[in-house]
Write an enzyme that holds these catalytic residues in place. Structure first.
Site, mmCIF file in Angstrom:
data_model
loop_
_atom_site.group_PDB
_atom_site.id
_atom_site.type_symbol
_atom_site.label_atom_id
_atom_site.label_comp_id
_atom_site.label_asym_id
_atom_site.label_seq_id
_atom_site.Cartn_x
_atom_site.Cartn_y
_atom_site.Cartn_z
ATOM 1 N N GLN A 108 -5.394 -1.341 -7.465
ATOM 2 C CA GLN A 108 -5.993 -0.348 -6.570
ATOM 3 C C GLN A 108 -6.610 0.768 -7.391
ATOM 4 O OE1 GLN A 108 -3.499 1.500 -3.638
ATOM 5 N NE2 GLN A 108 -3.452 -0.287 -2.290
ATOM 6 N N THR B 259 -6.556 5.706 -0.833
ATOM 7 C CA THR B 259 -6.983 4.524 -1.552
ATOM 8 C C THR B 259 -8.464 4.291 -1.310
ATOM 9 O OG1 THR B 259 -4.818 3.507 -1.358
ATOM 10 C CG2 THR B 259 -6.641 2.047 -1.839
ATOM 11 N N ASP C 118 0.811 -1.210 0.000
ATOM 12 C CA ASP C 118 0.000 0.000 0.000
ATOM 13 C C ASP C 118 0.849 1.267 0.000
ATOM 14 O OD1 ASP C 118 -2.653 0.804 -0.146
ATOM 15 O OD2 ASP C 118 -2.691 1.371 1.952
#
Length: 336
Positions: free
Chosen positions: A296, A246, A222
């Protein structure tokens, strides 16, 4: 009774801090047939919980409800997560797991993460027992090895700035960009592609399971997933007025992962529109095996003629510095 998934502590810091935070505690007598766990968070410079941490914890909460039916443990093969709110690092997290399905080969679990009674993340993870099948994969690209590249740690430690010092002490993964970093300034080319190597700082105990290794890959990815989108827009982590979060995260695990191995991220960003950007990654191990695929979509907003933006990601450092910190808390959770 369901017990928390065992996460053996790493013997070195700062990786040990991550493994400790991934070790959840059982909620006894959760009620209504709910299996629940609690966890805490690592401190973050942004004042918000790092989203990769919450997804990794949610995956381990789901893994705790897996039962070995005699054919071996079922390992996670996919994760689909949606972020709803930013979390506060100083407040406890609650992970409630719903057993959606247990088939002959696959199991699915829904994990809802709450803080103060409000949901901040919901995710579905799928597990599969080990099975044989045809082996086919893409080839890993030919890029310079990590030994020839600059470590982000060297960059952090070369800057006399509180954020850089914080990250130099606390980041649990060594990241090395092939095309150069975008910590302080945009890339030399406005192109939504990049390659980077990453591995954990420190060794994991030999008895660490595949589930924990996969959770650690989820934890770290991430930090870098939206970088190709930043590159494609001519942005850096220092771009003033930028808001970034995100919105959702999807990940598939194809083969065994070793978080202590050098892992190559082959990344791109195919599109950005309406303040949303898409990013993808194929992750190869040092032997060239494709171990994971990740996607993502994130919110990236910058000031315009009619909007000043709602974020301030600028990292203040002296002009002329060659590198700079990426906020590990460049938080993968959306603003409300």
């Amino acid at each position: 009774m369901t017990h928390p998934y065992p996460v053996p502590p790493a013997t070195t810091e700062p990786l040990g801090s991550v493994t400790r935070i991934l070790a959840l505690e059982e909620v006894v007598g959760a009620g209504d047939g709910t299996e629940a766990f609690t966890g805490s968070s690592l401190p973050q410079i942004s004042g918000r919980i790092y989203g990769g941490q919450v997804v990794a914890q949610g995956l381990l909460a789901a893994a705790a409800t897996m039962v070995d039916d005699g054919d071996g443990p079922r390992q996670p093969h996919s994760v689909h997560a949606f972020f709803m709110r930013g979390g506060k690092p100083g407040e406890p997290l609650r992970f409630e797991v719903e057993r959606m399905h247990d088939g002959r080969s696959f199991s699915q679990r829904r994990t809802t993460t709450t803080q103060g009674g409000a949901p901040i993340l919901t995710m579905v993870s799928s597990f599969q027992e080990q099975q044989e099948g045809t082996e086919v994969q893409l080839e890993a690209p030919d890029v310079p090895p990590p030994e020839e590249l600059t470590s982000a740690l060297e960059i952090f430690r070369s800057i006399d700035h509180p954020v850089a010092k914080f990250l130099g002490r606390t980041t649990a993964f060594d990241i090395r960009h092939v095309e150069g970093n975008i910590y302080l300034r945009p890339g030399k080319q406005t192109e939504g592609r990049q390659h980077l190597w990453v591995r954990s700082r420190g060794a994991l105990p030999p008895d660490t399971t595949q589930t924990v290794h996969r959770a650690l890959l989820t934890y770290m990815c991430d930090q870098v997933m939206l970088e190709p989108a930043l590159r494609s827009q001519g942005l850096s982590w220092r771009s003033e007025g930028m808001s970034l979060a995100t919105l959702d995260h999807a990940q598939w695990f194809h083969r065994d992962v070793d978080a202590g191995d050098w892992l190559l991220f082959v990344q791109d960003s195919p599109t950005s529109q309406g303040g949303r950007s898409m990013a993808r990654a194929e992750v190869f191990d040092s032997a060239g095996r494709l171990v994971s695929t990740i996607a993502q979509e994130g919110m990236i907003r910058t000031p315009t003629a009619t909007s000043h933006g709602s974020g301030d990601w600028a990292i203040r450092v002296a002009e002329g510095d060659d590198g700079g910190p990426i906020p590990e808390a460049a938080d993968p959770q959306p603003s409300a």
